[in-house]
Design a protein around this motif. Structure first.
Motif, PDB file in Angstrom:
ATOM      1  N   ALA A  57      23.497  -0.155 -28.647  1.00 42.75           N
ATOM      2  CA  ALA A  57      24.426   0.075 -27.533  1.00 42.75           C
ATOM      3  C   ALA A  57      23.953   1.150 -26.549  1.00 42.75           C
ATOM      4  O   ALA A  57      24.036   0.948 -25.331  1.00 42.75           O
ATOM      5  CB  ALA A  57      25.814   0.420 -28.064  1.00 42.75           C
ATOM      6  N   PRO A  58      23.440   2.304 -27.008  1.00 43.46           N
ATOM      7  CA  PRO A  58      22.976   3.312 -26.034  1.00 43.46           C
ATOM      8  C   PRO A  58      21.848   2.804 -25.139  1.00 43.46           C
ATOM      9  O   PRO A  58      21.787   3.156 -23.964  1.00 43.46           O
ATOM     10  CB  PRO A  58      22.486   4.463 -26.934  1.00 43.46           C
ATOM     11  N   TYR A  59      20.972   1.958 -25.695  1.00 44.95           N
ATOM     12  CA  TYR A  59      19.887   1.395 -24.884  1.00 44.95           C
ATOM     13  C   TYR A  59      20.456   0.442 -23.826  1.00 44.95           C
ATOM     14  O   TYR A  59      19.960   0.373 -22.702  1.00 44.95           O
ATOM     15  CB  TYR A  59      18.886   0.647 -25.767  1.00 44.95           C
ATOM     16  N   THR A  60      21.490  -0.297 -24.206  1.00 44.81           N
ATOM     17  CA  THR A  60      22.122  -1.228 -23.268  1.00 44.81           C
ATOM     18  C   THR A  60      22.687  -0.472 -22.078  1.00 44.81           C
ATOM     19  O   THR A  60      22.502  -0.872 -20.918  1.00 44.81           O
ATOM     20  CB  THR A  60      23.236  -2.016 -23.976  1.00 44.81           C
ATOM     21  N   ILE A  61      23.371   0.630 -22.359  1.00 39.11           N
ATOM     22  CA  ILE A  61      23.940   1.453 -21.292  1.00 39.11           C
ATOM     23  C   ILE A  61      22.830   2.030 -20.420  1.00 39.11           C
ATOM     24  O   ILE A  61      22.900   2.021 -19.183  1.00 39.11           O
ATOM     25  CB  ILE A  61      24.801   2.574 -21.892  1.00 39.11           C
ATOM     26  N   GLU A  62      21.778   2.536 -21.069  1.00 40.64           N
ATOM     27  CA  GLU A  62      20.659   3.130 -20.337  1.00 40.64           C
ATOM     28  C   GLU A  62      20.004   2.112 -19.405  1.00 40.64           C
ATOM     29  O   GLU A  62      19.701   2.424 -18.246  1.00 40.64           O
ATOM     30  CB  GLU A  62      19.626   3.671 -21.327  1.00 40.64           C
ATOM     31  N   GLU A  63      19.815   0.889 -19.898  1.00 38.26           N
ATOM     32  CA  GLU A  63      19.166  -0.133 -19.069  1.00 38.26           C
ATOM     33  C   GLU A  63      20.032  -0.513 -17.870  1.00 38.26           C
ATOM     34  O   GLU A  63      19.515  -0.797 -16.782  1.00 38.26           O
ATOM     35  CB  GLU A  63      18.839  -1.373 -19.907  1.00 38.26           C
ATOM     36  N   ALA A  64      21.355  -0.517 -18.053  1.00 41.10           N
ATOM     37  CA  ALA A  64      22.245  -0.816 -16.931  1.00 41.10           C
ATOM     38  C   ALA A  64      22.104   0.241 -15.840  1.00 41.10           C
ATOM     39  O   ALA A  64      22.073  -0.070 -14.643  1.00 41.10           O
ATOM     40  CB  ALA A  64      23.690  -0.902 -17.409  1.00 41.10           C
ATOM     41  N   TYR A  65      21.970   1.496 -16.244  1.00 45.13           N
ATOM     42  CA  TYR A  65      21.786   2.562 -15.270  1.00 45.13           C
ATOM     43  C   TYR A  65      20.425   2.459 -14.576  1.00 45.13           C
ATOM     44  O   TYR A  65      20.299   2.793 -13.394  1.00 45.13           O
ATOM     45  CB  TYR A  65      21.937   3.931 -15.938  1.00 45.13           C
TER      46      TYR A  65
ATOM     47  N   VAL B 267      18.893  -0.310 -13.922  1.00 47.21           N
ATOM     48  CA  VAL B 267      19.069  -1.366 -12.922  1.00 47.21           C
ATOM     49  C   VAL B 267      19.684  -0.770 -11.657  1.00 47.21           C
ATOM     50  O   VAL B 267      19.221  -1.011 -10.535  1.00 47.21           O
ATOM     51  CB  VAL B 267      19.957  -2.502 -13.471  1.00 47.21           C
ATOM     52  N   ALA B 268      20.745   0.034 -11.847  1.00 54.80           N
ATOM     53  CA  ALA B 268      21.412   0.662 -10.702  1.00 54.80           C
ATOM     54  C   ALA B 268      20.464   1.583  -9.945  1.00 54.80           C
ATOM     55  O   ALA B 268      20.499   1.651  -8.707  1.00 54.80           O
ATOM     56  CB  ALA B 268      22.643   1.438 -11.182  1.00 54.80           C
ATOM     57  N   ASP B 269      19.590   2.275 -10.677  1.00 51.79           N
ATOM     58  CA  ASP B 269      18.638   3.178 -10.042  1.00 51.79           C
ATOM     59  C   ASP B 269      17.632   2.407  -9.185  1.00 51.79           C
ATOM     60  O   ASP B 269      17.316   2.815  -8.067  1.00 51.79           O
ATOM     61  CB  ASP B 269      17.892   3.984 -11.117  1.00 51.79           C
ATOM     62  N   ALA B 270      17.149   1.276  -9.694  1.00 50.91           N
ATOM     63  CA  ALA B 270      16.203   0.458  -8.923  1.00 50.91           C
ATOM     64  C   ALA B 270      16.859  -0.072  -7.649  1.00 50.91           C
ATOM     65  O   ALA B 270      16.227  -0.134  -6.588  1.00 50.91           O
ATOM     66  CB  ALA B 270      15.696  -0.704  -9.781  1.00 50.91           C
ATOM     67  N   ILE B 271      18.129  -0.432  -7.748  1.00 52.66           N
ATOM     68  CA  ILE B 271      18.867  -0.907  -6.575  1.00 52.66           C
ATOM     69  C   ILE B 271      19.025   0.222  -5.568  1.00 52.66           C
ATOM     70  O   ILE B 271      18.839   0.032  -4.363  1.00 52.66           O
ATOM     71  CB  ILE B 271      20.234  -1.464  -6.994  1.00 52.66           C
TER      72      ILE B 271
ATOM     73  N   ARG C  59      13.303  -6.249 -10.769  1.00 53.82           N
ATOM     74  CA  ARG C  59      12.953  -7.388 -11.623  1.00 53.82           C
ATOM     75  C   ARG C  59      12.666  -6.926 -13.050  1.00 53.82           C
ATOM     76  O   ARG C  59      13.140  -7.531 -14.027  1.00 53.82           O
ATOM     77  CB  ARG C  59      11.729  -8.112 -11.059  1.00 53.82           C
ATOM     78  N   GLU C  60      11.916  -5.845 -13.175  1.00 55.23           N
ATOM     79  CA  GLU C  60      11.577  -5.324 -14.502  1.00 55.23           C
ATOM     80  C   GLU C  60      12.813  -4.819 -15.236  1.00 55.23           C
ATOM     81  O   GLU C  60      13.009  -5.103 -16.427  1.00 55.23           O
ATOM     82  CB  GLU C  60      10.557  -4.196 -14.370  1.00 55.23           C
ATOM     83  N   GLU C  61      13.658  -4.083 -14.528  1.00 58.89           N
ATOM     84  CA  GLU C  61      14.837  -3.510 -15.173  1.00 58.89           C
ATOM     85  C   GLU C  61      15.862  -4.586 -15.537  1.00 58.89           C
ATOM     86  O   GLU C  61      16.544  -4.470 -16.561  1.00 58.89           O
ATOM     87  CB  GLU C  61      15.485  -2.461 -14.264  1.00 58.89           C
ATOM     88  N   LEU C  62      15.968  -5.627 -14.720  1.00 62.74           N
ATOM     89  CA  LEU C  62      16.853  -6.736 -15.080  1.00 62.74           C
ATOM     90  C   LEU C  62      16.354  -7.423 -16.343  1.00 62.74           C
ATOM     91  O   LEU C  62      17.153  -7.863 -17.185  1.00 62.74           O
ATOM     92  CB  LEU C  62      16.942  -7.739 -13.920  1.00 62.74           C
ATOM     93  N   GLY C  63      15.039  -7.511 -16.487  1.00 59.73           N
ATOM     94  CA  GLY C  63      14.478  -8.071 -17.712  1.00 59.73           C
ATOM     95  C   GLY C  63      14.831  -7.219 -18.923  1.00 59.73           C
ATOM     96  O   GLY C  63      15.198  -7.746 -19.982  1.00 59.73           O
ATOM     97  N   ASP C  64      14.721  -5.904 -18.767  1.00 57.67           N
ATOM     98  CA  ASP C  64      15.078  -4.994 -19.860  1.00 57.67           C
ATOM     99  C   ASP C  64      16.552  -5.141 -20.231  1.00 57.67           C
ATOM    100  O   ASP C  64      16.922  -5.087 -21.408  1.00 57.67           O
ATOM    101  CB  ASP C  64      14.783  -3.548 -19.457  1.00 57.67           C
ATOM    102  N   LEU C  65      17.399  -5.308 -19.203  1.00 57.44           N
ATOM    103  CA  LEU C  65      18.829  -5.467 -19.461  1.00 57.44           C
ATOM    104  C   LEU C  65      19.104  -6.804 -20.136  1.00 57.44           C
ATOM    105  O   LEU C  65      19.927  -6.892 -21.061  1.00 57.44           O
ATOM    106  CB  LEU C  65      19.611  -5.350 -18.158  1.00 57.44           C
ATOM    107  N   LEU C  66      18.420  -7.854 -19.688  1.00 58.36           N
ATOM    108  CA  LEU C  66      18.578  -9.165 -20.320  1.00 58.36           C
ATOM    109  C   LEU C  66      18.177  -9.105 -21.785  1.00 58.36           C
ATOM    110  O   LEU C  66      18.815  -9.737 -22.646  1.00 58.36           O
ATOM    111  CB  LEU C  66      17.737 -10.209 -19.580  1.00 58.36           C
ATOM    112  N   LEU C  67      17.131  -8.351 -22.088  1.00 55.87           N
ATOM    113  CA  LEU C  67      16.705  -8.199 -23.477  1.00 55.87           C
ATOM    114  C   LEU C  67      17.835  -7.636 -24.328  1.00 55.87           C
ATOM    115  O   LEU C  67      18.015  -8.037 -25.479  1.00 55.87           O
ATOM    116  CB  LEU C  67      15.477  -7.285 -23.555  1.00 55.87           C
ATOM    117  N   GLN C  68      18.599  -6.722 -23.770  1.00 55.85           N
ATOM    118  CA  GLN C  68      19.713  -6.140 -24.517  1.00 55.85           C
ATOM    119  C   GLN C  68      20.758  -7.211 -24.862  1.00 55.85           C
ATOM    120  O   GLN C  68      21.286  -7.250 -25.976  1.00 55.85           O
ATOM    121  CB  GLN C  68      20.372  -5.026 -23.699  1.00 55.85           C
ATOM    122  N   VAL C  69      21.039  -8.083 -23.910  1.00 53.52           N
ATOM    123  CA  VAL C  69      21.991  -9.173 -24.156  1.00 53.52           C
ATOM    124  C   VAL C  69      21.456 -10.095 -25.249  1.00 53.52           C
ATOM    125  O   VAL C  69      22.181 -10.477 -26.181  1.00 53.52           O
ATOM    126  CB  VAL C  69      22.247  -9.968 -22.856  1.00 53.52           C
ATOM    127  N   VAL C  70      20.191 -10.429 -25.155  1.00 59.30           N
ATOM    128  CA  VAL C  70      19.568 -11.300 -26.151  1.00 59.30           C
ATOM    129  C   VAL C  70      19.578 -10.637 -27.528  1.00 59.30           C
ATOM    130  O   VAL C  70      19.830 -11.287 -28.546  1.00 59.30           O
ATOM    131  CB  VAL C  70      18.124 -11.651 -25.715  1.00 59.30           C
TER     132      VAL C  70
END
Length: 267
Positions: free
Chosen positions: A48-56, A58-62, A71-82
């Motif tokens: 869970a902490p990694y999931t939260i970190e990856e969401a942030y 994504v926001a930072d890249a935006i 693109r890279e950060e969305l992939g990292d976030l998708l990995l968390q869902v998977v």
């Protein structure tokens, strides 16, 4: 007459190659006999902490308008869902496909003006949204307008969401005068606090009131503070650059002169 989303039979039959590959990689990593020891040892709570970190991230890249990084950060976030979906699948609870179908169902239900009937198309977006959210909360057995505001949200964001939920049932100031007076009141109460417990309590009230005031001005508090953080960091770094290695030894007055210099220069 209900209108179904346009989805090709091939898309319904199997996931896209990229998704299929990622699902296969995660299954292999989680294999108890031949997988990665670290991946196998993880749980929902540890991931869970990694999931939260990856969401942030994504926001930072935006925020930085960096599309390759996004693109890279969305992939990292998708990995968390998977990852979460794979662990749930191992428990027999649900899998990635059911997660995708659940959000697809929710999106079509929340957009009846697109996927529903003609009567729905005549409603405003706000009316449709509020009706749908109310129905979802009722279906989940909600007993309060505040039910469903996640405890794990950052405190600033959660304060705003709690206030918005309360406002939906009429508990809100009619304008900015009320919350402004409340901020001043809480400032005085924090100054008068005599114990550590009182200071904690009053500091919380002050921050909550400040969120309410900013929200009533139509500004997202999280966005405002992120902007403020960036501005402070930019100006502070500019001060350090002007002073060089001598910056830490300067008096506060001398540092203030640098601050005003940077500010005047549009920093």
């Amino acid at each position: 007459m209900s209108v179904s989303p346009e989805v090709s039979p091939a898309a319904e039959a199997s996931p896209a190659p990229g998704i299929a590959r990622l699902l296969a990689i995660m299954a292999r990593l989680r294999n108890p006999q031949s997988g990665c020891e670290w991946d196998v040892a993880q749980t929902f709570a540890t991931i869970a902490p990694y999931t939260i970190e990856e969401a942030y991230e994504v926001a930072d890249a935006i925020e930085r308008e960096d599309l390759p990084a996004l693109r890279e950060e969305l992939g990292d976030l998708l990995l968390q869902v998977v990852f979460h979906a794979r662990m749930a699948e191992e428990l027999g609870a649900f899998d990635f496909d059911s997660v995708a179908h659940a959000i697809s169902d929710k999106m079509t239900e929340r957009h009846p003006h697109i996927f529903g009937n003609a009567a729905d198309q005549g409603q405003s977006r706000e009316v449709r949204w509020e009706a749908q959210k109310a129905a979802e909360r009722e279906a989940k057995g909600a007993t309060s307008a505040l039910d469903g505001v996640a405890l794990a949200l950052p405190a600033l964001m959660r304060a705003e969401k709690l206030q918005k939920r309360a406002a939906r049932v009429g508990f809100d100031w009619p304008d900015t005068a009320g919350p402004r007076a409340k901020v001043i009141e809480e400032l005085d109460e924090l100054a008068a606090a005599g114990t550590e417990a009182e200071r904690l309590d009053e500091a919380g009230d002050l921050l909550f009131a400040a969120v309410n005031l900013v929200r009533r001005y139509g500004v997202a508090p999280e966005d405002a503070l992120r902007h403020g953080n960036a501005k402070f960091e930019r100006r502070f770094r500019a001060m350090e650059a002007l002073a060089g290695a001598d910056f830490p030894s300067l008096s506060l007055d001398a540092q203030e002169v640098l601050w005003q210099q940077v500010k005047a220069a549009g920093g």
